[in-house]
Motif scaffolding. Structure first.
Motif, short mmCIF file in Angstrom:
data_model
loop_
_atom_site.label_atom_id
_atom_site.label_comp_id
_atom_site.label_asym_id
_atom_site.label_seq_id
_atom_site.Cartn_x
_atom_site.Cartn_y
_atom_site.Cartn_z
N MET A 197 -5.51 6.79 -5.01
CA MET A 197 -5.04 6.27 -3.73
C MET A 197 -3.54 5.99 -3.76
SD MET A 197 -6.49 2.85 -1.82
CE MET A 197 -8.13 3.55 -1.69
N GLN A 198 -3.03 5.52 -4.91
CA GLN A 198 -1.62 5.14 -5.02
C GLN A 198 -1.18 5.39 -6.46
OE1 GLN A 198 -0.11 0.90 -5.11
NE2 GLN A 198 0.38 1.38 -2.98
N THR B 199 -7.97 3.69 -7.96
CA THR B 199 -6.75 3.12 -7.39
C THR B 199 -5.59 4.10 -7.50
OG1 THR B 199 -7.51 0.95 -8.15
CG2 THR B 199 -5.21 1.10 -7.43
N GLU C 12 0.83 -1.22 0.00
CA GLU C 12 0.00 0.00 0.00
C GLU C 12 0.86 1.26 0.00
OE1 GLU C 12 -3.28 -0.05 -0.45
OE2 GLU C 12 -3.10 -2.23 -0.56
N ALA D 132 -5.43 -0.28 -2.05
CA ALA D 132 -4.93 -0.22 -3.42
C ALA D 132 -4.86 -1.60 -4.04
CB ALA D 132 -3.57 0.46 -3.45
N ASN E 142 0.75 2.73 -8.69
CA ASN E 142 0.29 1.33 -8.68
C ASN E 142 0.47 0.73 -10.08
OD1 ASN E 142 -1.84 -0.92 -8.98
ND2 ASN E 142 -1.73 -0.58 -6.77
#
Length: 946
Positions: free
Chosen positions: A267-268, A264, A148, A238, A271
């Motif tokens: 959030m990150q 996603t 994460e 994530a 990723n």
């Protein structure tokens, strides 16, 4: 006493009795009573009885307020009841009471992880592991929080460390698999999930992740449901969102996948999984510039992954507004990143430089199945000359189908290499002493180009499966043809291009292909244009051109078919793009996926196929032409934009090839206005194609083998072939008379006749569509001494006993003096053993037609005769001895008859005396797989040579 009894029962797996003991032991003073209540609360949590677990802890804490484990268990119960603040308070109180309690620190970390306080969560997991280095939950949660935090390499290292400590815990292997999956390391992820299933065969998450990775579409709905439930229970992390996006994409819900990816990435931002899935979504709707940008972003996060940059190179071939040099640069960049930096093994090639010896050919692919590569390779495998070449397949297939089976049957060896590392596979290829290694994937999914970088074979080539130079200098040759790669085309290759004489494709139409339908315009009254290519090829210039064509041809419509059109939002978006170019929505029909047979049948609704550009059709073009549909193409300068040009040139319909966009648009409209020409082309197309080099598998394979031989001879001289066309020489084809052919084709013949033999089909039943309608008692249409072999499978038992010698003498008459008869019939000796055991009507074995009993073998297949097929009646029968005698009495000088242990006799018979060596070779290639007896033993039975 109750506590210790409960503990003993619990360890024995007697959970219900343990629960009763713990209940009896709790509710009083003393350390053991507190421990009994704690263990009881754990059992309740395991059963999902969260409210009862909380009640047990609260009641026990009134008696034991300083018991840290009970406070920790109370926190776990509160958390499962979604009472998050109460949970944290209980965990923190446990730590205050016992600062050395690792589980409490771990639970606080898990609480922080759910709340998104990642750095603080990691600190708590580290503290728990300092206190208890083997604590399973802390080890697993540390992997999750590192993921994460976007520290993917650290997450992978932590997952591997956890597995070293607890190698048999499925959850740890699943966690490693998730990290690998979302770091674009699909192959090791598969290995991790399979290891999880070894530890726990019912591990749902491992099963469902494998379903996504292996393309098991029937389980994708279940996978989606599982991930959605996981998110509902544990929250939006994530990793869970990236998993959801991948499942949505795999199921074909591109808009949902795109939305989840974007969530996603908020959030990150780094990723890798979400970047790759979002790039794939953009590619599927034709936005390849954005797709490449996203892949490049993923590459920046994970620079060691060749597969990501392969996607960049692949996507560049779709883009209409970049130059061939720029596309080539993307492929050369792959080589610069991964070819130059690999520590290549110093392989020595000890197989020797004998130019004329039999060669070992290795084919490497992830597409040995129902895929264009599988269909293009199947008949080549069947026609390889096994005296000169042995064929070895290195497969990355995730599952098997009928095409896989057909290819595998004709391979001398088959290696399932999906889970092998690049070093392991390269070493295996080198150990197998492969002389020429052939890539059949290029930069497509599940390619093994890093293996080719290691140069495990002395000669390496790339052939079907990709439509551009790979960019690798470690691959020596690019196999092409004069139409795909004209000598003056200026196409750019890192390999040396070498030409087959006609086509780089060998099309084998599926047995289930429907007949060619009449031109649909004759019934509808207006023209239907169509394209069944992938949606990724529908770039903006293609849409603009097709919209103009439809608008130019009054009353015409456009039928597009692709798997992406299963999704209504994808269809709506594509419609809006056509509408923007002036095409009315009602003139556009979009269809989703169907079975392959149904897809071929739907060509019966298409008058003219429009070829996309710059990425032409390959297999799609061949299928359209086989179904009688003319294909209009815009010829470009690269391999990918000349695939249809090559196909049309090989069948002699070059008037459908156009060199510029204006000619393409006007040519399609002109063809649409000439209904008579359309109808004529449709009637001729399949015959043109069947008689063209595209469908002559024996000649194609002969030419390919000549090219392989020239490659090898050049290596033996310490040279490399120049860019020249390898001349093809005609195949010397022998003839096999297939007596009683029925509805089967050459693929039903023994292996010996599968390459470079011309089948002449003979049957008494005109409905079987034989070449010759005749009885085996009178084969007058077949000239004497005219065929090299005769194959008769389960025919002779349909004659009366006095007719057997007549038929066998006819067989001998039509055979050349050096020919061979291959004959099969029921073995009455083994059948009568069943009858003697009173099993006359019991099932002896299962055939493709259904169950077969001894009565069917003795008298004829009852099911077929009941439907009126009286040809199936049996009128005589044989044992091995009586069949041998009949053959000898009919004039065959050399005979061998064997029982296969499966109620059949197999016979070889020759009009003249032949050497045992030839009989041995023919036996290997003709006799049933059920004949397990070693060949050497069989020759002890060559008793009668007159």
């Amino acid at each position: 006493m109750w506590f210790y009894l409960g503990h003993w029962l619990d360890r024995k797996g007697l959970v219900s009795l343990a629960e009763s003991s713990y209940r009896n032991g709790g509710g009083s003073d003393g350390k053991s009573a507190a421990e009994a209540s704690f263990r009881l609360s754990q059992l309740m949590l395991a059963k999902g009885c969260n409210r009862e677990a909380a009640d047990i802890c609260e009641q026990a804490l009134r008696l034991h307020p300083s018991h840290a484990k009970l406070w920790c268990a109370l926190g776990a119960a509160h958390r499962r009841l979604a009472q998050m603040d109460a949970a944290r308070a209980a965990y923190e109180h446990a730590v205050e009471l016992d600062p050395g309690y690792a589980q409490a620190w771990c639970n606080i970390g898990e609480w922080l992880l759910v709340k998104g306080e990642l750095s603080a969560a990691l600190e708590k997991f580290q503290q728990a592991l300092r206190l208890e280095p083997r604590l399973l939950e802390a080890l697993n949660n540390r992997v999750a929080v590192l993921y994460e935090l976007g520290r993917f390499a650290d997450a992978e290292a932590a997952a591997r460390l956890a597995i070293e400590i607890h190698p048999d815990k499925a959850a740890l292997h699943v966690n490693l698999g998730n990290v690998l999956l979302h770091s674009a390391k699909a192959r090791p992820a598969i290995k991790a999930f399979r290891k999880a299933l070894e530890c726990d065969p019912i591990c749902a998450e491992a099963h469902l992740n494998l379903a996504m990775l292996l393309g098991e579409t029937y389980r994708l709905a279940e996978a989606l449901s599982f991930i959605e439930h996981d998110i509902a229970v544990k929250g939006e992390s994530a990793q869970r969102l990236a998993s959801l996006a991948l499942a949505q994409y795999s199921k074909g819900d591109l808009p949902a996948a795109e939305a989840t990816c974007k969530k996603t990435l908020v959030m990150q931002a780094n990723n890798v999984s979400a970047l790759i899935t979002l790039a794939s979504c953009n590619s599927a709707r034709g936005d390849h510039h954005e797709s490449i940008r996203l892949y490049q972003q993923a590459m920046a996060e994970n620079p060691e992954m060749p597969a990501i940059y392969s996607n960049i190179a692949f996507n560049s071939t779709y883009v209409p507004d970049i130059s061939p040099a720029e596309v080539f640069d993307y492929h050369r960049e792959w080589a610069a990143r991964f070819e130059k930096t690999v520590d290549k093994p110093a392989y020595s090639f000890e197989q020797g430089r004998q130019a004329g010896r039999p060669l070992r050919i290795g084919y490497v692919s992830g597409d040995f199945g129902t895929h264009p590569v599988g269909f293009l390779l199947r008949d080549v495998m069947r026609h390889h000359n096994r005296m000169e070449f042995s064929i070895h397949c290195y497969s990355m297939m995730r599952s098997s189908d009928d095409i896989t089976v057909a290819i595998r049957e004709h391979a001398d060896s088959w290696v399932d290499a999906l889970l092998m590392s690049d070093d392991e596979l390269a070493e295996r290829i080198h150990e197998d002493r492969i002389d020429i290694l052939v890539d059949l994937s290029g930069h497509t999914a599940y390619n093994r180009l890093p293996v080719f970088v290691r140069k495990p074979a002395p000669v390496q080539a790339t052939w079907i499966g990709y439509f551009h130079s790979t960019g690798l200098e470690s691959i020596d040759y690019f196999i092409t043809d004069p139409y795909t790669t004209p000598a003056d085309s200026g196409q750019l290759f890192s390999e040396t291009p070498v030409w087959l004489p006609h086509s780089r494709f060998c099309y084998s139409p599926p047995d289930y292909a429907p007949p060619v339908a009449s031109s649909p315009v004759l019934e509808r009254g207006n023209i239907t244009f169509g394209c069944f290519n992938r949606a990724e090829k529908l770039v903006e210039p293609v849409i603009a051109a097709w919209a103009l064509i439809i608008r130019t041809v009054p009353g015409s419509r456009l039928l597009l078919k692709a798997s992406a059109f299963e999704n209504p939002q994808v269809c709506d978006e594509l419609r809006s793009r056509f509408i923007a170019h002036g095409l009315e929505s009602e003139r556009l029909e979009l269809r989703g996926r169907s079975s392959h047979r149904d897809m071929l049948e739907q060509y019966g609704e298409v008058d003219i196929a429009l070829d996309p550009f710059p990425f032409n059709g390959g297999m799609t073009t061949l299928e359209a032409l086989w179904m009688g549909v003319p294909v209009v193409t815009l010829a470009g300068s690269g391999v990918v934009s000349r695939q249809t040009t090559s196909a049309l040139a090989n069948i002699g319909v070059t008037e459908l090839i156009f060199d510029d966009l204006d000619g393409y648009i006007k040519g399609a409209a002109a063809l649409a206005s000439d209904v008579e020409r359309l109808s004529r082309l449709r009637q001729e197309m399949r015959a043109r194609m069947a008689n063209s080099p595209l469908c002559q598998a024996d000649q194609f394979t002969h030419d390919l083998e000549a090219l392989y031989r020239r490659m090898w001879q050049a290596w033996c001289r310490g040279e490399k072939l120049g860019t020249e066309i390898v001349p093809g020489s005609p195949v010397a084809r022998k003839t096999v008379l297939h007596v009683g052919c029925g509805g089967s084709d050459i693929r039903s013949l023994p292996q010996m006749f599968q390459r470079r033999w011309q089948e002449i089909r003979l049957d008494i039943d005109p409905q079987a569509k034989p070449d010759v309608v005749a009885s085996m008692l009178d084969m007058a249409p077949i000239e004497s001494a005219s065929v090299d072999a005769l194959y008769s499978s389960h025919n002779i038992e349909h004659l009366h006993p006095h007719e057997v010698e007549v038929a066998l003498k006819e067989f001998k008459r039509v055979l050349k003096p050096n020919g061979v008869l291959v004959l099969t019939c029921p073995d009455l000796q083994s059948v009568c053993a069943l009858v003697a055991a009173d099993k006359l009507e019991d099932v002896a074995y299962e055939s493709p037609s259904g169950p077969i009993a001894p009565i069917d073998i003795l008298y004829g297949y009852r099911k077929a005769m009941a439907k009126g097929n009286l040809y199936m009646a049996h009128k005589t029968g044989f044992t091995a001895r009586s069949l041998k005698r009949a053959l000898v009495e009919s004039g065959f000088e050399t005979t061998i008859v064997e029982q296969d242990g499966h109620y059949n006799l197999w016979a070889l018979a020759y009009p003249q005396a032949v050497e045992a060596k030839r009989v041995e070779e023919d036996r290997k290639l003709c006799f049933s797989k059920w004949l397990a007896e070693p060949v050497a033993q069989a020759f002890g039975k060559l008793q009668a040579v007159a």
